[in-house]
Design an enzyme around this catalytic site. Structure first.
Site, PDB file in Angstrom:
ATOM      1  N   HIS A 102       0.028  19.131 -27.671  1.00 26.62           N
ATOM      2  CA  HIS A 102      -0.202  17.697 -27.466  1.00 26.62           C
ATOM      3  C   HIS A 102      -1.495  17.186 -28.090  1.00 26.62           C
ATOM      4  CE1 HIS A 102       3.254  17.859 -24.882  1.00 26.62           C
ATOM      5  NE2 HIS A 102       3.141  16.585 -24.561  1.00 26.62           N
ATOM      6  N   ASN A 122      -0.130  20.901 -21.868  1.00 27.89           N
ATOM      7  CA  ASN A 122      -0.583  20.136 -23.028  1.00 27.89           C
ATOM      8  C   ASN A 122      -0.406  20.889 -24.341  1.00 27.89           C
ATOM      9  OD1 ASN A 122      -1.407  18.014 -21.450  1.00 27.89           O
ATOM     10  ND2 ASN A 122      -3.468  18.822 -21.187  1.00 27.89           N
ATOM     11  N   LYS A 164       6.955  23.218 -13.899  1.00 29.63           N
ATOM     12  CA  LYS A 164       6.087  22.068 -13.639  1.00 29.63           C
ATOM     13  C   LYS A 164       5.699  22.026 -12.162  1.00 29.63           C
ATOM     14  CE  LYS A 164       4.737  17.497 -14.534  1.00 29.63           C
ATOM     15  NZ  LYS A 164       4.868  16.273 -15.283  1.00 29.63           N
ATOM     16  N   HIS A 224       7.582  10.720 -29.307  1.00 30.47           N
ATOM     17  CA  HIS A 224       6.608  11.620 -28.688  1.00 30.47           C
ATOM     18  C   HIS A 224       7.021  13.085 -28.903  1.00 30.47           C
ATOM     19  CE1 HIS A 224       3.756  13.179 -25.792  1.00 30.47           C
ATOM     20  NE2 HIS A 224       4.747  13.783 -25.167  1.00 30.47           N
ATOM     21  N   HIS A 246      -0.431  14.186 -30.100  1.00 37.80           N
ATOM     22  CA  HIS A 246      -0.781  12.797 -29.764  1.00 37.80           C
ATOM     23  C   HIS A 246      -1.379  12.074 -30.957  1.00 37.80           C
ATOM     24  CE1 HIS A 246      -0.973  13.263 -25.130  1.00 37.80           C
ATOM     25  NE2 HIS A 246       0.108  12.605 -25.491  1.00 37.80           N
ATOM     26  N   GLU A 253       9.893  19.032 -25.349  1.00 43.81           N
ATOM     27  CA  GLU A 253       9.131  19.378 -24.136  1.00 43.81           C
ATOM     28  C   GLU A 253       9.692  20.653 -23.504  1.00 43.81           C
ATOM     29  OE1 GLU A 253       6.398  17.861 -23.349  1.00 43.81           O
ATOM     30  OE2 GLU A 253       6.540  15.857 -24.214  1.00 43.81           O
ATOM     31  N   LYS A 275       2.785  11.612 -11.025  1.00 47.70           N
ATOM     32  CA  LYS A 275       1.915  10.747 -11.829  1.00 47.70           C
ATOM     33  C   LYS A 275       2.664   9.459 -12.136  1.00 47.70           C
ATOM     34  CE  LYS A 275      -1.133  13.859 -14.434  1.00 47.70           C
ATOM     35  NZ  LYS A 275      -1.531  14.249 -15.803  1.00 47.70           N
ATOM     36  N   ARG A 288       0.819  -1.227   0.000  1.00 47.73           N
ATOM     37  CA  ARG A 288       0.000   0.000   0.000  1.00 47.73           C
ATOM     38  C   ARG A 288       0.848   1.270   0.000  1.00 47.73           C
ATOM     39  NH1 ARG A 288      -2.290  -3.403   3.639  1.00 47.73           N
ATOM     40  NH2 ARG A 288      -4.190  -4.409   2.902  1.00 47.73           N
ATOM     41  N   GLU A 308      -6.979  18.246 -11.426  1.00 45.34           N
ATOM     42  CA  GLU A 308      -8.427  18.438 -11.339  1.00 45.34           C
ATOM     43  C   GLU A 308      -8.828  19.894 -11.575  1.00 45.34           C
ATOM     44  OE1 GLU A 308      -9.060  14.963  -7.953  1.00 45.34           O
ATOM     45  OE2 GLU A 308      -8.662  17.016  -7.367  1.00 45.34           O
ATOM     46  N   ARG A 363      -2.984  22.160 -14.923  1.00 47.67           N
ATOM     47  CA  ARG A 363      -1.943  21.414 -15.621  1.00 47.67           C
ATOM     48  C   ARG A 363      -2.104  21.509 -17.139  1.00 47.67           C
ATOM     49  NH1 ARG A 363       0.672  15.865 -13.305  1.00 47.67           N
ATOM     50  NH2 ARG A 363       0.877  16.444 -11.136  1.00 47.67           N
TER      51      ARG A 363
HETATM   52  N1  LIG Z   1       4.463  10.613 -15.290  1.00 52.12           N
HETATM   53  C1  LIG Z   1       4.384  11.678 -16.056  1.00 52.12           C
HETATM   54  O1  LIG Z   1       3.978  12.764 -15.645  1.00 52.12           O
HETATM   55  C2  LIG Z   1       4.849  11.565 -17.488  1.00 52.12           C
HETATM   56  C3  LIG Z   1       5.015  12.711 -18.266  1.00 52.12           C
HETATM   57  C4  LIG Z   1       5.517  12.571 -19.563  1.00 52.12           C
HETATM   58  C5  LIG Z   1       5.809  11.307 -20.049  1.00 52.12           C
HETATM   59  N2  LIG Z   1       5.631  10.204 -19.268  1.00 52.12           N
HETATM   60  C6  LIG Z   1       5.953   8.866 -19.762  1.00 52.12           C
HETATM   61  O2  LIG Z   1       7.356   8.811 -19.985  1.00 52.12           O
HETATM   62  C7  LIG Z   1       7.617   7.782 -20.932  1.00 52.12           C
HETATM   63  C8  LIG Z   1       8.677   8.260 -21.905  1.00 52.12           C
HETATM   64  O3  LIG Z   1       9.859   8.513 -21.198  1.00 52.12           O
HETATM   65  P1  LIG Z   1      11.277   8.691 -21.923  1.00 52.12           P
HETATM   66  O4  LIG Z   1      11.126   9.606 -23.054  1.00 52.12           O
HETATM   67  O5  LIG Z   1      12.242   9.008 -20.856  1.00 52.12           O
HETATM   68  O6  LIG Z   1      11.534   7.278 -22.590  1.00 52.12           O
HETATM   69  P2  LIG Z   1      12.181   5.905 -22.072  1.00 52.12           P
HETATM   70  O7  LIG Z   1      12.064   5.764 -20.606  1.00 52.12           O
HETATM   71  O8  LIG Z   1      11.608   4.841 -22.908  1.00 52.12           O
HETATM   72  O9  LIG Z   1      13.715   6.086 -22.434  1.00 52.12           O
HETATM   73  C9  LIG Z   1      14.100   6.212 -23.780  1.00 52.12           C
HETATM   74  C10 LIG Z   1      15.237   5.266 -24.151  1.00 52.12           C
HETATM   75  O10 LIG Z   1      16.447   5.779 -23.638  1.00 52.12           O
HETATM   76  C11 LIG Z   1      17.149   4.782 -22.906  1.00 52.12           C
HETATM   77  N3  LIG Z   1      17.880   5.508 -21.857  1.00 52.12           N
HETATM   78  C12 LIG Z   1      17.353   6.158 -20.807  1.00 52.12           C
HETATM   79  N4  LIG Z   1      18.283   6.834 -20.145  1.00 52.12           N
HETATM   80  C13 LIG Z   1      19.448   6.608 -20.781  1.00 52.12           C
HETATM   81  C14 LIG Z   1      20.775   7.058 -20.590  1.00 52.12           C
HETATM   82  N5  LIG Z   1      21.086   7.951 -19.639  1.00 52.12           N
HETATM   83  N6  LIG Z   1      21.731   6.604 -21.429  1.00 52.12           N
HETATM   84  C15 LIG Z   1      21.407   5.764 -22.433  1.00 52.12           C
HETATM   85  N7  LIG Z   1      20.169   5.327 -22.679  1.00 52.12           N
HETATM   86  C16 LIG Z   1      19.198   5.741 -21.869  1.00 52.12           C
HETATM   87  C17 LIG Z   1      16.080   3.867 -22.407  1.00 52.12           C
HETATM   88  O11 LIG Z   1      16.609   2.610 -22.124  1.00 52.12           O
HETATM   89  C18 LIG Z   1      15.112   3.870 -23.579  1.00 52.12           C
HETATM   90  O12 LIG Z   1      15.523   2.955 -24.557  1.00 52.12           O
HETATM   91  C19 LIG Z   1       6.289   7.426 -21.557  1.00 52.12           C
HETATM   92  O13 LIG Z   1       5.870   6.167 -21.081  1.00 52.12           O
HETATM   93  C20 LIG Z   1       5.337   8.503 -21.068  1.00 52.12           C
HETATM   94  O14 LIG Z   1       4.016   8.040 -20.901  1.00 52.12           O
HETATM   95  C21 LIG Z   1       5.150  10.320 -18.001  1.00 52.12           C
HETATM   96 ZN   LIG Z   2       4.672  15.335 -23.788  1.00 53.31          ZN
END
Ligand SMILES: NC(=O)c1ccc[n+]([C@@H]2O[C@H](COP(=O)([O-])OP(=O)(O)OC[C@H]3O[C@@H](n4cnc5c(N)ncnc54)[C@H](O)[C@@H]3O)[C@@H](O)[C@H]2O)c1
Ligand SMILES: [Zn+2]
Length: 364
Positions: free
Chosen positions: A252, A249, A230, A268, A256, A189, A147, A125, A241, A245
């Site tokens: 986006h 977007n 952020k 993305h 998207h 971003e 998130k 939990r 809500e 936030r």
């Molecule tokens: N929680 C939130 O508020 C929020 C906001 C935006 C996006 N997201 C999520 O984030 C995800 C995308 O994240 P991302 O763009 O970081 O992609 P990712 O986590 O898939 O990383 C991208 C690639 O880079 C590699 N990698 C990561 N760090 C590295 C490093 N230092 N050196 C070498 N390789 C490295 C990873 O292994 C992967 O292959 C999506 O799932 C999206 O939904 C969440």
């Molecule tokens: Zn984004």
């Protein structure tokens, strides 16, 4: 190191931003009381291979008795329920004694951070956790705000929780091993934040090449600013809500839709880059700002090596996918638009022919 505080009452936490500091993660966790006996580190084969040893050595030096790692396979498609189950079952084996609560450290990009954070939210939990982002996108976006989620076959991020970390710890030197395409995607971003913050935008106009080259000064100017933007939004709208936030977007809505239509061909960030150009163009066509805004945005994106248009996508499909987006309320569309650089507004019911023309202008 720079510190940005996220003020959320008893859920407040610090974001530490520095270089070559992964070895001090353990000490930082101790200082901030994000410390239990054991550290369950969730990472991926690639990231763990590069950075686990440095992090683990520092954790052990800071007195954490038991440190171990679990690897989530790389790739968005692995951010799923099956791997979530594997992660929490690994946690159960890692910490079988209920009197000993582990702390989870998610070392990786957004995929590792989202799944690792959700595992921490659910295991017993909720156990404390630390986000240690290693991508630019994770540093400026996904690691901040609490998130967490995994994807379902029915849609992205459909199962998750709002669960704030105890600490976010960024060693920006880890970005050096990222694929340059990932760096550019994260930069999209950053430019999005610039669209709602004129000082940041002007800095990017002069320095975005340095940022994409991972110049340390540029990173130290940009990452804390994005994190603060952020943080400010999260502080006012922790659970998404109060409709605050929404400014995050920008670009986006169409972005998207194009990301989905491109089925893996666009990252993305690349899709958001094109989406921002379209959103700026919609703003101009709605009479909210003049075409100079689109021109400046396009120029910054191009200097960052990001696309400003995309080939081979079909207009009707993009528009259809856009209507399924969660940002669309039934019947009425909703866009984050610009009244100028740094001045955003939200509009409902943008005339369909304007959306169509702006989308067509970026699809060729
Ligand atoms: N929680 C939130 O508020 C929020 C906001 C935006 C996006 N997201 C999520 O984030 C995800 C995308 O994240 P991302 O763009 O970081 O992609 P990712 O986590 O898939 O990383 C991208 C690639 O880079 C590699 N990698 C990561 N760090 C590295 C490093 N230092 N050196 C070498 N390789 C490295 C990873 O292994 C992967 O292959 C999506 O799932 C999206 O939904 C969440
Ligand atoms: Zn984004």
């Amino acid at each position: 190191m720079r510190t940005v505080r996220i003020p959320l009452g008893e859920r407040s936490y610090d974001i530490l931003i520095g270089f070559d500091c992964l070895g001090d993660l353990g000490a930082a966790m101790r200082e901030r009381g994000v410390a239990r006996d054991n550290v369950a580190l969730i990472t991926s084969p690639r990231i763990g291979g590069l950075y686990y040893e440095a992090a683990a050595a520092g954790l052990r030096a800071a007195g954490f008795g038991h440190v171990d790692r679990w690897d989530l396979p790389d790739g968005e498609e692995n951010k799923n329920l099956e791997n979530f189950a594997r992660a929490v079952r690994w946690l159960a084996r890692f910490a079988p004694d209920p009197s000993i609560r582990p702390v989870v450290v998610a070392l990786g990009g957004g995929v590792v951070g989202d799944l690792g954070g959700f595992a921490a939210a659910c295991f017993r939990r909720g156990v404390p956790y630390v986000q240690a982002p290693t991508t630019l996108l994770a540093a400026v976006d996904s690691s901040v705000g609490g998130k967490t989620a995994v994807n379902l076959p029915e849609g992205k991020n459909l199962v998750g929780a709002f669960y704030q970390p105890g600490l976010v710890y960024m060693d920006l030197a880890t970005l050096a091993t990222l694929d340059p395409r990932q760096v550019r995607s994260g930069t999209a971003e950053v430019i999005k934040y610039g669209a709602v913050d004129v000082d940041l935008f002007e800095f990017l106009e002069a320095n975005v090449e340095a940022l994409v080259a991972l110049d340390r000064e540029a990173l130290m100017r940009v990452v804390p600013t994005c994190v603060e933007l952020k943080a400010d939004v999260v502080r006012r709208d922790e659970r998404d809500e109060a409709h605050v936030r929404v400014c995050l977007n920008f670009g986006h809505t169409l972005g998207h839709a194009m990301e989905k239509a491109a089925a893996g061909r666009l990252t993305h960030g690349e899709a958001v880059a094109v989406g921002m150009v379209a959103a700026a163009d919609i703003s101009v066509r709605c009479g909210l700002c003049d075409a100079e805004v689109t021109r400046r945005l396009r120029a910054v994106l191009q200097s960052a090596g990001l696309p400003v248009r995309v080939e081979g996508l079909e207009l009707e499909q993009v528009l259809r996918l856009m209507q399924h987006d969660k940002k669309f309320v039934t019947g009425k569309n909703r866009f984050v638009l610009l009244e100028g650089i740094g001045r955003w507004t939200e509009r409902e019911g943008v005339p369909e022919d304007i959306i169509r023309d702006a989308a067509l202008a970026v699809l060729d």
